[in-house]
Design a protein around this motif. Structure first.
Motif, PDB file in Angstrom:
ATOM      1  N   SER A  52       0.817  -1.206   0.000  1.00  0.00           N
ATOM      2  CA  SER A  52       0.000   0.000   0.000  1.00  0.00           C
ATOM      3  C   SER A  52       0.855   1.263   0.000  1.00  0.00           C
ATOM      4  N   ALA A  53       1.852   1.290   0.863  1.00  0.00           N
ATOM      5  CA  ALA A  53       2.710   2.474   0.993  1.00  0.00           C
ATOM      6  C   ALA A  53       3.997   2.076   1.687  1.00  0.00           C
ATOM      7  N   PRO A  54       5.101   2.700   1.315  1.00  0.00           N
ATOM      8  CA  PRO A  54       6.363   2.356   1.967  1.00  0.00           C
ATOM      9  C   PRO A  54       6.441   2.928   3.382  1.00  0.00           C
ATOM     10  N   CYS A  55       7.164   2.237   4.249  1.00  0.00           N
ATOM     11  CA  CYS A  55       7.445   2.725   5.595  1.00  0.00           C
ATOM     12  C   CYS A  55       8.540   3.794   5.493  1.00  0.00           C
ATOM     13  N   PRO A  56       8.987   4.375   6.596  1.00  0.00           N
ATOM     14  CA  PRO A  56      10.026   5.409   6.499  1.00  0.00           C
ATOM     15  C   PRO A  56      11.292   4.959   5.755  1.00  0.00           C
ATOM     16  N   ILE A  57      11.801   3.783   6.031  1.00  0.00           N
ATOM     17  CA  ILE A  57      12.997   3.329   5.307  1.00  0.00           C
ATOM     18  C   ILE A  57      12.641   3.024   3.854  1.00  0.00           C
ATOM     19  N   GLY A  58      11.436   2.516   3.637  1.00  0.00           N
ATOM     20  CA  GLY A  58      10.976   2.243   2.281  1.00  0.00           C
ATOM     21  C   GLY A  58      10.829   3.505   1.452  1.00  0.00           C
ATOM     22  N   MET A  59      10.470   4.613   2.104  1.00  0.00           N
ATOM     23  CA  MET A  59      10.377   5.892   1.392  1.00  0.00           C
ATOM     24  C   MET A  59      11.747   6.303   0.853  1.00  0.00           C
ATOM     25  N   LEU A  60      12.768   6.093   1.658  1.00  0.00           N
ATOM     26  CA  LEU A  60      14.122   6.417   1.212  1.00  0.00           C
ATOM     27  C   LEU A  60      14.565   5.498   0.089  1.00  0.00           C
ATOM     28  N   VAL A  61      14.324   4.199   0.255  1.00  0.00           N
ATOM     29  CA  VAL A  61      14.756   3.201  -0.726  1.00  0.00           C
ATOM     30  C   VAL A  61      13.955   3.330  -2.023  1.00  0.00           C
ATOM     31  N   SER A  62      12.651   3.518  -1.899  1.00  0.00           N
ATOM     32  CA  SER A  62      11.768   3.568  -3.067  1.00  0.00           C
ATOM     33  C   SER A  62      11.719   4.948  -3.711  1.00  0.00           C
ATOM     34  N   ARG A  63      12.103   5.952  -2.963  1.00  0.00           N
ATOM     35  CA  ARG A  63      12.004   7.339  -3.413  1.00  0.00           C
ATOM     36  C   ARG A  63      10.562   7.708  -3.775  1.00  0.00           C
ATOM     37  N   ARG A  64       9.638   7.263  -2.935  1.00  0.00           N
ATOM     38  CA  ARG A  64       8.219   7.580  -3.149  1.00  0.00           C
ATOM     39  C   ARG A  64       7.486   7.545  -1.815  1.00  0.00           C
ATOM     40  N   LEU A  65       6.352   8.220  -1.780  1.00  0.00           N
ATOM     41  CA  LEU A  65       5.525   8.261  -0.576  1.00  0.00           C
ATOM     42  C   LEU A  65       4.326   7.341  -0.666  1.00  0.00           C
ATOM     43  N   ARG A  66       3.933   6.986  -1.886  1.00  0.00           N
ATOM     44  CA  ARG A  66       2.749   6.138  -2.099  1.00  0.00           C
ATOM     45  C   ARG A  66       3.118   4.963  -2.989  1.00  0.00           C
ATOM     46  N   GLY A  67       2.263   3.971  -2.951  1.00  0.00           N
ATOM     47  CA  GLY A  67       2.472   2.802  -3.803  1.00  0.00           C
ATOM     48  C   GLY A  67       3.361   1.776  -3.137  1.00  0.00           C
ATOM     49  N   ALA A  68       3.558   0.686  -3.815  1.00  0.00           N
ATOM     50  CA  ALA A  68       4.316  -0.445  -3.268  1.00  0.00           C
ATOM     51  C   ALA A  68       5.766  -0.059  -2.993  1.00  0.00           C
ATOM     52  N   CYS A  69       6.280  -0.578  -1.913  1.00  0.00           N
ATOM     53  CA  CYS A  69       7.678  -0.362  -1.551  1.00  0.00           C
ATOM     54  C   CYS A  69       8.574  -1.185  -2.467  1.00  0.00           C
ATOM     55  N   ARG A  70       9.616  -0.575  -2.958  1.00  0.00           N
ATOM     56  CA  ARG A  70      10.551  -1.242  -3.855  1.00  0.00           C
ATOM     57  C   ARG A  70      11.339  -2.350  -3.139  1.00  0.00           C
ATOM     58  N   ALA A  71      11.477  -2.250  -1.834  1.00  0.00           N
ATOM     59  CA  ALA A  71      12.251  -3.236  -1.075  1.00  0.00           C
ATOM     60  C   ALA A  71      11.472  -4.521  -0.795  1.00  0.00           C
ATOM     61  N   LEU A  72      10.159  -4.489  -0.963  1.00  0.00           N
ATOM     62  CA  LEU A  72       9.343  -5.666  -0.661  1.00  0.00           C
ATOM     63  C   LEU A  72       9.623  -6.783  -1.653  1.00  0.00           C
ATOM     64  N   GLN A  73       9.864  -7.982  -1.137  1.00  0.00           N
ATOM     65  CA  GLN A  73      10.175  -9.132  -1.984  1.00  0.00           C
ATOM     66  C   GLN A  73       9.289 -10.313  -1.599  1.00  0.00           C
ATOM     67  N   TRP A  74       8.900 -11.079  -2.603  1.00  0.00           N
ATOM     68  CA  TRP A  74       8.130 -12.297  -2.364  1.00  0.00           C
ATOM     69  C   TRP A  74       9.108 -13.452  -2.170  1.00  0.00           C
ATOM     70  N   SER A  75       8.893 -14.260  -1.148  1.00  0.00           N
ATOM     71  CA  SER A  75       9.712 -15.442  -0.895  1.00  0.00           C
ATOM     72  C   SER A  75       8.899 -16.680  -1.248  1.00  0.00           C
ATOM     73  N   ASP A  76       9.272 -17.350  -2.344  1.00  0.00           N
ATOM     74  CA  ASP A  76       8.574 -18.588  -2.722  1.00  0.00           C
ATOM     75  C   ASP A  76       8.741 -19.663  -1.660  1.00  0.00           C
ATOM     76  N   SER A  77       9.938 -19.770  -1.088  1.00  0.00           N
ATOM     77  CA  SER A  77      10.188 -20.825  -0.107  1.00  0.00           C
ATOM     78  C   SER A  77       9.394 -20.616   1.178  1.00  0.00           C
TER      79      SER A  77
END
Length: 127
Positions: A34-59
């Protein structure tokens, strides 16, 4: 009564259902999609939308924060980075996302979870 604004997010079909606010995090991904957390805002360079750092783990069949498992990769750093730097970034990130504290997302999932929809009522705090 006016219709509440909503936001559609795309959730992996195998993701666990969102836990109740305050319950242990289960990797549902709703908050970070939904929206990045404070560290996600820095990493994603955005305030809204999916965080760029979020990863899906198949295992693990859940979402994980890339800043906790591979911070240098998320930041795009290559070369002579040390394990100490990675450990430091992981510790800082864990603190910034309040890892281990529990679900802080007050988003409400609407419809069937496999549809990948969640609704945020405007004016509520984001998690």
């Amino acid at each position: 009564m006016p219709e509440q604004p909503h936001q559609v997010i795309h959730i992996h079909p195998a993701a666990p259902a969102k836990p109740a606010e305050g319950a242990p995090c289960n990797g549902c991904g709703v908050c970070c999609l939904s929206a990045p957390c404070p560290i996600g805002m820095l990493v994603s360079r955005r305030l809204r939308g999916a965080c760029r750092a979020l990863q899906w783990s198949d295992s693990e069949r859940r979402y994980v924060c890339g800043m906790l498992i591979a911070p240098l990769q998320v930041l795009g750093w290559r070369g002579a980075a040390t394990g100490r730097l990675s450990m430091l970034l992981t510790r800082i990130s864990a603190r910034w996302i309040a890892a281990g504290i529990g679900c802080d997302s007050n988003l409400q999932v609407s419809g069937q979870p496999q549809l990948g929809q969640a609704t945020r009522v405007e004016g509520e705090s984001e998690g």
